[in-house]
Write a protein that holds these residues in place. Structure first.
Motif, short mmCIF file in Angstrom:
data_model
loop_
_atom_site.label_atom_id
_atom_site.label_comp_id
_atom_site.label_asym_id
_atom_site.label_seq_id
_atom_site.Cartn_x
_atom_site.Cartn_y
_atom_site.Cartn_z
N ARG A 41 0.81 -1.22 0.00
CA ARG A 41 0.00 0.00 0.00
C ARG A 41 0.84 1.27 0.00
NH1 ARG A 41 -3.58 -1.88 4.95
NH2 ARG A 41 -1.68 -3.02 5.28
N LEU A 42 2.13 1.14 0.31
CA LEU A 42 3.00 2.31 0.39
C LEU A 42 3.54 2.74 -0.97
CD1 LEU A 42 5.09 1.46 3.58
CD2 LEU A 42 2.89 2.64 3.41
N GLU A 43 3.37 1.88 -1.97
CA GLU A 43 3.84 2.16 -3.33
C GLU A 43 5.31 2.56 -3.35
OE1 GLU A 43 1.14 4.84 -5.27
OE2 GLU A 43 -0.58 3.55 -4.84
N LEU A 44 6.14 1.77 -2.67
CA LEU A 44 7.57 2.02 -2.64
C LEU A 44 8.22 1.45 -3.89
CD1 LEU A 44 8.25 0.97 1.08
CD2 LEU A 44 7.85 3.27 0.19
N GLU A 45 9.29 2.09 -4.33
CA GLU A 45 10.04 1.58 -5.48
C GLU A 45 10.78 0.31 -5.06
OE1 GLU A 45 14.06 2.61 -8.05
OE2 GLU A 45 13.44 3.97 -6.45
N CYS A 46 10.69 -0.72 -5.89
CA CYS A 46 11.49 -1.93 -5.67
C CYS A 46 12.71 -1.77 -6.56
CB CYS A 46 10.70 -3.18 -6.04
SG CYS A 46 11.64 -4.70 -5.76
N ASP A 47 13.83 -1.39 -5.97
CA ASP A 47 15.00 -1.05 -6.79
C ASP A 47 15.85 -2.24 -7.17
OD1 ASP A 47 16.15 -1.36 -4.26
OD2 ASP A 47 17.57 0.26 -4.58
N HIS A 48 15.77 -3.35 -6.40
CA HIS A 48 16.49 -4.54 -6.83
C HIS A 48 16.04 -5.78 -6.08
CE1 HIS A 48 19.14 -3.43 -3.40
NE2 HIS A 48 19.59 -4.68 -3.42
N THR A 49 16.43 -6.91 -6.63
CA THR A 49 16.22 -8.20 -6.00
C THR A 49 17.59 -8.83 -5.81
OG1 THR A 49 15.01 -10.31 -6.14
CG2 THR A 49 15.90 -9.43 -8.21
N TRP A 53 16.81 -16.97 -5.50
CA TRP A 53 16.27 -15.66 -5.13
C TRP A 53 16.11 -15.61 -3.62
CZ3 TRP A 53 16.87 -12.71 -9.08
CH2 TRP A 53 16.66 -13.19 -10.38
N GLU A 54 16.54 -14.50 -3.00
CA GLU A 54 16.49 -14.43 -1.55
C GLU A 54 15.65 -13.27 -1.03
OE1 GLU A 54 17.85 -13.72 2.60
OE2 GLU A 54 18.25 -12.37 0.95
N HIS A 55 15.76 -12.10 -1.62
CA HIS A 55 14.98 -10.96 -1.13
C HIS A 55 14.78 -9.91 -2.21
CE1 HIS A 55 19.10 -9.33 -0.14
NE2 HIS A 55 18.53 -8.20 -0.53
N GLY A 82 11.44 -18.25 4.90
CA GLY A 82 12.41 -18.22 3.82
C GLY A 82 12.29 -17.04 2.88
N LEU A 83 11.41 -16.11 3.18
CA LEU A 83 11.24 -14.91 2.36
C LEU A 83 11.78 -13.70 3.11
CD1 LEU A 83 7.59 -15.53 1.17
CD2 LEU A 83 9.67 -15.82 -0.19
N CYS A 84 12.25 -12.72 2.36
CA CYS A 84 12.81 -11.52 2.99
C CYS A 84 12.49 -10.29 2.14
CB CYS A 84 14.33 -11.67 3.15
SG CYS A 84 15.12 -10.25 3.91
N VAL A 85 11.98 -9.26 2.80
CA VAL A 85 11.75 -7.96 2.18
C VAL A 85 12.55 -6.96 3.00
CG1 VAL A 85 10.06 -6.16 1.66
CG2 VAL A 85 9.44 -8.56 1.37
N LYS A 86 13.38 -6.19 2.30
CA LYS A 86 14.20 -5.18 2.98
C LYS A 86 13.73 -3.79 2.57
CE LYS A 86 18.33 -8.05 3.40
NZ LYS A 86 19.81 -8.07 3.24
N ILE A 87 13.82 -2.88 3.54
CA ILE A 87 13.50 -1.47 3.32
C ILE A 87 14.78 -0.69 3.55
CG2 ILE A 87 12.11 0.50 4.09
CD1 ILE A 87 10.30 -1.71 3.19
N HIS A 88 15.08 0.22 2.63
CA HIS A 88 16.23 1.10 2.86
C HIS A 88 15.89 2.49 2.39
CE1 HIS A 88 18.05 0.07 -1.28
NE2 HIS A 88 16.99 -0.67 -1.15
N SER A 89 16.71 3.46 2.76
CA SER A 89 16.35 4.87 2.54
C SER A 89 16.85 5.46 1.23
CB SER A 89 16.82 5.72 3.73
OG SER A 89 18.20 5.57 3.93
N HIS A 90 17.74 4.77 0.55
CA HIS A 90 18.25 5.27 -0.73
C HIS A 90 18.25 4.14 -1.74
CE1 HIS A 90 19.60 8.98 1.16
NE2 HIS A 90 20.17 8.24 2.10
#
Length: 186
Positions: free
Chosen positions: A28-36, A104-106, A167-175
């Motif tokens: 719902r936050l519509e964040l950019e997914c910049d990489h996997t 694939w990890e995250h 076994g799934l991982c979602v990371k959030i970062h600021s840049h």
């Protein structure tokens, strides 16, 4: 682990990671997914994947992070996760840790808030997603890890919050990863 194995498993991974993101309320936050990112357990696998990805993209970063090479490959054709285009793949060479499963990890999402430490990033995330308060407090079955990995040449602090479950991982970062790479050239 081959490139074809990865391509064959992308649909299942992307569906599972998307469902996990929805469970967390991050969609719902519509964040950019910049990489996997991938995980491999041998230098041989990493070398083979490096060669395969070089045929379908460009290596835009080859940096030492926490004592091991980590590549960022910008793909000629983005991977799709639903309607989200993911332009880059992170290929870390193995470190001391062995992973139970290669592949694939995250994914990593960008919360563009300018945070330079994990506490500030967590506060910014809670402002946008208050439902994550019990998760960040450790009151759910989702594991949370906060870290500030740094490449040898990076000038831009990029704290990370990782959410892990089954076994799934979602990371959030600021840049975004491209901004971090650009900081290496400054």
């Amino acid at each position: 682990m081959t490139y074809q194995d990865l391509i064959s498993s992308w649909s299942t991974f992307s569906n599972n990671i998307h469902a996990f993101s929805q469970q967390l309320g991050l969609d719902r936050l519509e964040l950019e997914c910049d990489h996997t990112a991938l995980r491999v357990n041998s230098n041989q696998s990493a070398d083979q994947l490096r060669q395969a990805f070089a045929k379908v993209g460009n290596i835009i970063s080859d940096n030492m992070i926490n004592g091991r090479p980590i590549l960022i490959i910008e793909l000629d054709t983005p991977l799709m996760m639903g309607s989200t285009a993911i332009e880059c793949v992170e290929l870390p060479y193995p470190g001391e840790k062995t992973y139970p499963q290669e592949g694939w990890e995250h994914i990593e999402l960008v919360l563009d808030c300018g945070a330079t430490d994990c506490d500030t990033l967590a506060q910014a995330l809670l402002e946008k997603a208050p439902q994550l308060a019990p998760v960040l407090a450790g009151d759910t079955d989702v594991k949370v890890k906060m870290s500030s990995p740094k490449g040898d040449k990076e000038r831009l602090a990029n704290p990370t919050i990782a959410f892990k479950k089954n076994g799934l991982c979602v990371k959030i970062h600021s840049h975004g990863i491209k901004a971090v790479i650009a900081s290496e050239a400054e």
